[in-house]
Design a protein around this motif. Structure first.
Motif, PDB file in Angstrom:
ATOM      1  N   ALA B 309       0.852  -1.186   0.000  1.00  0.00           N
ATOM      2  CA  ALA B 309       0.000   0.000   0.000  1.00  0.00           C
ATOM      3  C   ALA B 309       0.887   1.235   0.000  1.00  0.00           C
ATOM      4  N   THR B 310       0.323   2.334  -0.509  1.00  0.00           N
ATOM      5  CA  THR B 310       1.072   3.583  -0.424  1.00  0.00           C
ATOM      6  C   THR B 310       0.897   4.143   0.986  1.00  0.00           C
ATOM      7  N   GLY B 311       1.949   4.794   1.473  1.00  0.00           N
ATOM      8  CA  GLY B 311       1.863   5.377   2.809  1.00  0.00           C
ATOM      9  C   GLY B 311       2.105   6.869   2.744  1.00  0.00           C
ATOM     10  N   ALA B 312       2.688   7.398   3.823  1.00  0.00           N
ATOM     11  CA  ALA B 312       3.012   8.819   3.831  1.00  0.00           C
ATOM     12  C   ALA B 312       4.127   9.074   2.832  1.00  0.00           C
ATOM     13  N   VAL B 313       4.113  10.257   2.216  1.00  0.00           N
ATOM     14  CA  VAL B 313       5.177  10.592   1.271  1.00  0.00           C
ATOM     15  C   VAL B 313       6.144  11.578   1.909  1.00  0.00           C
ATOM     16  N   ARG B 314       7.331  11.688   1.317  1.00  0.00           N
ATOM     17  CA  ARG B 314       8.347  12.605   1.836  1.00  0.00           C
ATOM     18  C   ARG B 314       8.057  14.044   1.374  1.00  0.00           C
ATOM     19  N   PRO B 315       8.780  15.024   1.952  1.00  0.00           N
ATOM     20  CA  PRO B 315       8.416  16.437   1.718  1.00  0.00           C
ATOM     21  C   PRO B 315       8.377  16.878   0.247  1.00  0.00           C
ATOM     22  N   ALA B 316       9.402  16.569  -0.538  1.00  0.00           N
ATOM     23  CA  ALA B 316       9.410  17.086  -1.915  1.00  0.00           C
ATOM     24  C   ALA B 316       8.228  16.525  -2.700  1.00  0.00           C
ATOM     25  N   THR B 317       7.956  15.249  -2.498  1.00  0.00           N
ATOM     26  CA  THR B 317       6.820  14.631  -3.183  1.00  0.00           C
ATOM     27  C   THR B 317       5.520  15.281  -2.713  1.00  0.00           C
ATOM     28  N   HIS B 318       5.484  15.600  -1.413  1.00  0.00           N
ATOM     29  CA  HIS B 318       4.284  16.234  -0.883  1.00  0.00           C
ATOM     30  C   HIS B 318       4.077  17.608  -1.518  1.00  0.00           C
ATOM     31  N   ILE B 319       5.153  18.350  -1.656  1.00  0.00           N
ATOM     32  CA  ILE B 319       5.057  19.683  -2.279  1.00  0.00           C
ATOM     33  C   ILE B 319       4.604  19.544  -3.728  1.00  0.00           C
ATOM     34  N   SER B 320       5.247  18.607  -4.429  1.00  0.00           N
ATOM     35  CA  SER B 320       4.935  18.429  -5.840  1.00  0.00           C
ATOM     36  C   SER B 320       3.470  18.021  -6.031  1.00  0.00           C
ATOM     37  N   THR B 321       2.978  17.119  -5.177  1.00  0.00           N
ATOM     38  CA  THR B 321       1.579  16.705  -5.326  1.00  0.00           C
ATOM     39  C   THR B 321       0.637  17.819  -4.865  1.00  0.00           C
ATOM     40  N   ALA B 322       1.112  18.680  -3.959  1.00  0.00           N
ATOM     41  CA  ALA B 322       0.284  19.824  -3.565  1.00  0.00           C
ATOM     42  C   ALA B 322       0.135  20.799  -4.733  1.00  0.00           C
ATOM     43  N   PHE B 323       1.166  20.902  -5.566  1.00  0.00           N
ATOM     44  CA  PHE B 323       1.047  21.726  -6.790  1.00  0.00           C
ATOM     45  C   PHE B 323      -0.098  21.199  -7.659  1.00  0.00           C
ATOM     46  N   VAL B 324      -0.102  19.880  -7.845  1.00  0.00           N
ATOM     47  CA  VAL B 324      -1.156  19.279  -8.665  1.00  0.00           C
ATOM     48  C   VAL B 324      -2.516  19.496  -8.001  1.00  0.00           C
ATOM     49  N   GLY B 325      -2.545  19.329  -6.657  1.00  0.00           N
ATOM     50  CA  GLY B 325      -3.789  19.526  -5.922  1.00  0.00           C
ATOM     51  C   GLY B 325      -4.311  20.954  -6.066  1.00  0.00           C
ATOM     52  N   LEU B 326      -3.399  21.925  -6.017  1.00  0.00           N
ATOM     53  CA  LEU B 326      -3.799  23.325  -6.188  1.00  0.00           C
ATOM     54  C   LEU B 326      -4.418  23.540  -7.562  1.00  0.00           C
ATOM     55  N   HIS B 327      -3.846  22.902  -8.560  1.00  0.00           N
ATOM     56  CA  HIS B 327      -4.356  23.081  -9.915  1.00  0.00           C
ATOM     57  C   HIS B 327      -5.779  22.532 -10.030  1.00  0.00           C
ATOM     58  N   GLU B 328      -5.998  21.364  -9.443  1.00  0.00           N
ATOM     59  CA  GLU B 328      -7.306  20.717  -9.603  1.00  0.00           C
ATOM     60  C   GLU B 328      -8.345  21.275  -8.646  1.00  0.00           C
ATOM     61  N   ALA B 329      -7.882  21.814  -7.505  1.00  0.00           N
ATOM     62  CA  ALA B 329      -8.779  22.447  -6.528  1.00  0.00           C
ATOM     63  C   ALA B 329      -9.857  21.505  -6.005  1.00  0.00           C
ATOM     64  N   HIS B 330      -9.544  20.216  -5.943  1.00  0.00           N
ATOM     65  CA  HIS B 330     -10.527  19.301  -5.355  1.00  0.00           C
ATOM     66  C   HIS B 330     -10.735  19.575  -3.873  1.00  0.00           C
ATOM     67  N   PHE B 331      -9.737  20.208  -3.251  1.00  0.00           N
ATOM     68  CA  PHE B 331      -9.812  20.481  -1.823  1.00  0.00           C
ATOM     69  C   PHE B 331     -10.770  21.630  -1.526  1.00  0.00           C
ATOM     70  N   ALA B 332     -11.070  22.435  -2.541  1.00  0.00           N
ATOM     71  CA  ALA B 332     -11.779  23.695  -2.299  1.00  0.00           C
ATOM     72  C   ALA B 332     -13.248  23.469  -2.004  1.00  0.00           C
ATOM     73  N   GLY B 333     -13.748  24.177  -1.019  1.00  0.00           N
ATOM     74  CA  GLY B 333     -15.181  24.181  -0.740  1.00  0.00           C
ATOM     75  C   GLY B 333     -15.902  25.051  -1.760  1.00  0.00           C
ATOM     76  N   PRO B 334     -17.231  25.161  -1.640  1.00  0.00           N
ATOM     77  CA  PRO B 334     -18.006  25.905  -2.648  1.00  0.00           C
ATOM     78  C   PRO B 334     -17.519  27.334  -2.853  1.00  0.00           C
ATOM     79  N   ALA B 335     -17.197  28.055  -1.776  1.00  0.00           N
ATOM     80  CA  ALA B 335     -16.816  29.463  -1.925  1.00  0.00           C
ATOM     81  C   ALA B 335     -15.474  29.597  -2.634  1.00  0.00           C
TER      82      ALA B 335
END
Lengths: 90, 535
Positions: B309-335
């Motif tokens: 299974a995948t587990g916790a990731v290290r910092p650089a990977t976390h930053i890089s995936t946060a870039f992707v997350g920011l682009h997709e904005a799945h984290f964002a609530g309605p506002a």
């Protein structure tokens, strides 16, 4: 005509040279950053786009095409030499 | 290019923005719409009722039964499990990596192909946003190069912009056409500048290993799967054994996986399903937070034993995936999602106003024939900026007006989208320039305003009937229609064709560069640099 050729030269240099410098930098950092190798690759890839932008800006800001060629060329040689030293071409 | 750093950057901003502007406008508009991809898909399949809870395990087994019959020798199956907002089983499978991906939608209650109308829904806009409806590799490279040039245009634009704070409050709409367009470009560009920088950079990062694979080449000998496993982004997938084997039932594995992770289970991937060494991977929704990290658990396809299974990731990977997350904005609530949507629209507006500014700044004098480049840019401006909304509206209308059972319906919808867009682009060539703007924007407005009406008439569902399901979508269509109507009205208003400076050269001698004919070398000096410097 001379002006257009110089512009075309800068465009080509910005695209190929910018990508080249960014790629060499990525490869070199991937092998030399003091991190687990997957982390080094990730970080190096992440910053590669900023490096390319900087290289492109430099090419268009340089006083002449010749200067830009020399600048990017020597940077590439340095990066390539570094990569060779860490066996990046092996 | 020019003498001095700022002038050379102004040159770079002007030309880098121009060459990719038309593609980027479409990328921005469809990408912005993609923030509401699920809602668009829901609207485009009105037969489905969202909200029913469906058991994932049973759905997974129904999917496996369908695929065993349809594609037992596939290299991979990708099963999208039904979710509350999307009560469908979505299947993708591929024979090998070169042949095209196959696709099917199943009814999660019966396991048979869905009765809902055949459409690509919001997924079309999503895929167009980064593939332009081209072969994926081509589209992704083209969009990636355009995004890179956008980044260059943004950086050079910022450098050009010495008075970035003061210009924030400057909108000289009535001063002259060129001033107005310049200020409009500055306001939309600067107001959402953090968003523009973020969205351009993170967009490139979503496909970073494809664009710059040289780190993986150097440190992993080009073994990309190894890299993804070591980074913690993917569990290990076994190579096929080369002999046939049976596949365990998916339901118990789904139950076991769901007991381990609190996020909803989104997908079940099966690699080499007909092989003795098949691997089943359960893929969950991203955890709360910015990072685009989907927890995954891998199982042995023959025995059901857990492989990893995948587990916790290290910092650089976390930053890089946060870039992707920011682009997709799945984290964002309605506002926040609405804010991102508005920022995306401002990005599209900045691109469109920049394109128009280019041509306004190069309007030929009264006694001059406009050059070919000038006419080409103007025609492309109308085609790209006014044509796309017409195409989008036509796409939505086609979804409601085409017969539900029509064969190849989803493809016809897409063809109508491109057909309508191309028609406007061509019609724009035949009409005088300002009229082409007014007529195509006006048509887009009418089409958008018609969408809620046509939808109510064809589906029988409308808000006055207590049917509030599509209230948000209808409101968005009306708002878009009104916005386009305003744009059409403004575009058609009589305003001086020539730049105002000619009429009143003494009032502000240095602020606006002297008009120069298009096609002469000096025109490269036009517009931005002097205006900036002297302002």
């Amino acid at each position: 005509m001379v002006y257009r050729a110089a512009v075309a030269g800068r465009v080509v240099l910005a695209i190929l040279g910018g990508y080249g410098v960014a790629s060499l930098c990525t490869a070199l950092l991937s092998l030399t950053l003091p991190l687990v190798r997957s982390e080094a690759v990730t970080l190096a890839t992440l910053v590669s786009f900023a490096i390319m932008v900087a290289a492109v800006v430099y090419v268009f800001a340089a006083r002449s095409l010749g200067r830009a060629v020399v600048g990017l060329g020597s940077l590439s040689l340095l990066l390539g030499g570094g990569l060779w030293l860490v066996n990046g071409f092996a | 290019m020019r003498q001095g750093f700022r002038q050379s950057m102004a040159w770079l901003h002007t030309w880098s923005g121009l060459v990719v502007g038309w593609v980027l406008f479409a990328v921005f508009v469809t990408g912005t719409a993609t923030y509401y991809r699920a809602e668009i898909s829901e609207w485009m399949r009105p037969e489905l009722q969202a909200g029913a809870s469906i058991e994932s395990g049973r759905a997974a087994d129904l999917a496996a039964d369908y695929l065993k019959a349809k594609a037992p020798d596939a290299q991979g199956w990708f099963i999208g499990l039904p979710q509350p907002e999307k009560p469908l089983i979505e299947l993708h499978w591929w024979k090998d990596l070169v042949s095209p991906m196959q696709h099917a939608l199943l009814d999660p209650r019966t396991g048979a192909p869905t009765q809902a109308r055949d459409t690509q829904g919001g997924d079309f806009l999503y895929r167009f946003h980064f593939e332009l409806n081209m072969p994926p590799l081509w589209g992704r490279w083209i969009v990636g190069i355009c995004a890179m040039i956008l980044l260059v245009a943004l950086v050079s634009g910022i450098i050009t912009h010495r008075r970035i704070f003061a210009d924030f409050f400057t909108f000289r709409r009535h001063k002259s056409a060129q001033r107005g367009w310049l200020d409009a470009h500055n306001v939309t560009g600067v107001l959402a500048l953090p968003f523009h920088l973020m969205i351009a950079y993170t967009g490139i990062v979503t496909l970073a290993p494809m664009y710059v694979p040289w780190g993986i080449t150097a440190a992993f000998d080009g073994d990309a799967p190894r890299f993804f496993v070591e980074a913690g982004l993917s569990p290990e997938v076994r190579a096929p054994a080369g002999k046939p084997g049976g596949l365990v039932s998916l339901a118990p594995l789904v139950a076991a996986a769901e007991a381990r992770v609190s996020e909803p289970l989104e997908h079940v991937a099966v690699y080499n399903p007909g092989d003795a060494a098949a691997t089943i991977v359960a893929i969950f929704e991203e955890r709360k937070g910015l990072a685009h990290l989907h927890p995954q658990i891998a199982f042995d396809g023959a025995t059901g034993a857990e492989l990893g299974a995948t587990g916790a990731v290290r910092p650089a990977t976390h930053i890089s995936t946060a870039f992707v997350g920011l682009h997709e904005a799945h984290f964002a609530g309605p506002a926040l999602r609405a804010l991102f949507f508005l920022c995306g629209l401002m990005g599209a507006a900045a691109i469109a106003s920049g394109l128009v500014l280019w041509s306004v700044a190069r309007l030929p004098k009264a006694d001059e024939r406009p050059g070919f480049g000038f006419r080409l840019v103007r025609a492309l401006n109308v085609g790209a900026v006014a044509g796309l909304p017409v195409g989008l509206a036509a796409y939505f209308l086609a979804n409601r007006l085409l017969p539900v059972g029509l064969a190849g319906r989803a493809d016809i919808e897409v063809r109508i989208f491109f057909g309508a867009w191309a028609m406007i682009a061509l019609a724009g060539l035949l009409r005088p320039h300002l009229r082409a703007w007014r007529e195509s924007l006006g048509l887009a407005s009418l089409l958008f305003l018609a969408i809620p009406v046509v939808s109510a008439l064809t589906t029988g569902a409308h808000p006055f009937d207590g049917e509030a399901r599509f209230l948000g979508f209808d409101a968005a269509m009306l708002a878009t229609g009104l916005l386009l109507a305003f744009a059409a009205y403004e575009a058609g208003r009589a305003r001086p064709q020539r730049r105002a400076v000619q009429a009143d050269p003494a009032a502000e001698p240095a602020r606006i560069p002297a008009p120069r004919p298009a096609g002469t070398p000096q025109k490269r000096n036009a517009a931005l640099p002097q205006a900036r410097r002297s302002a």
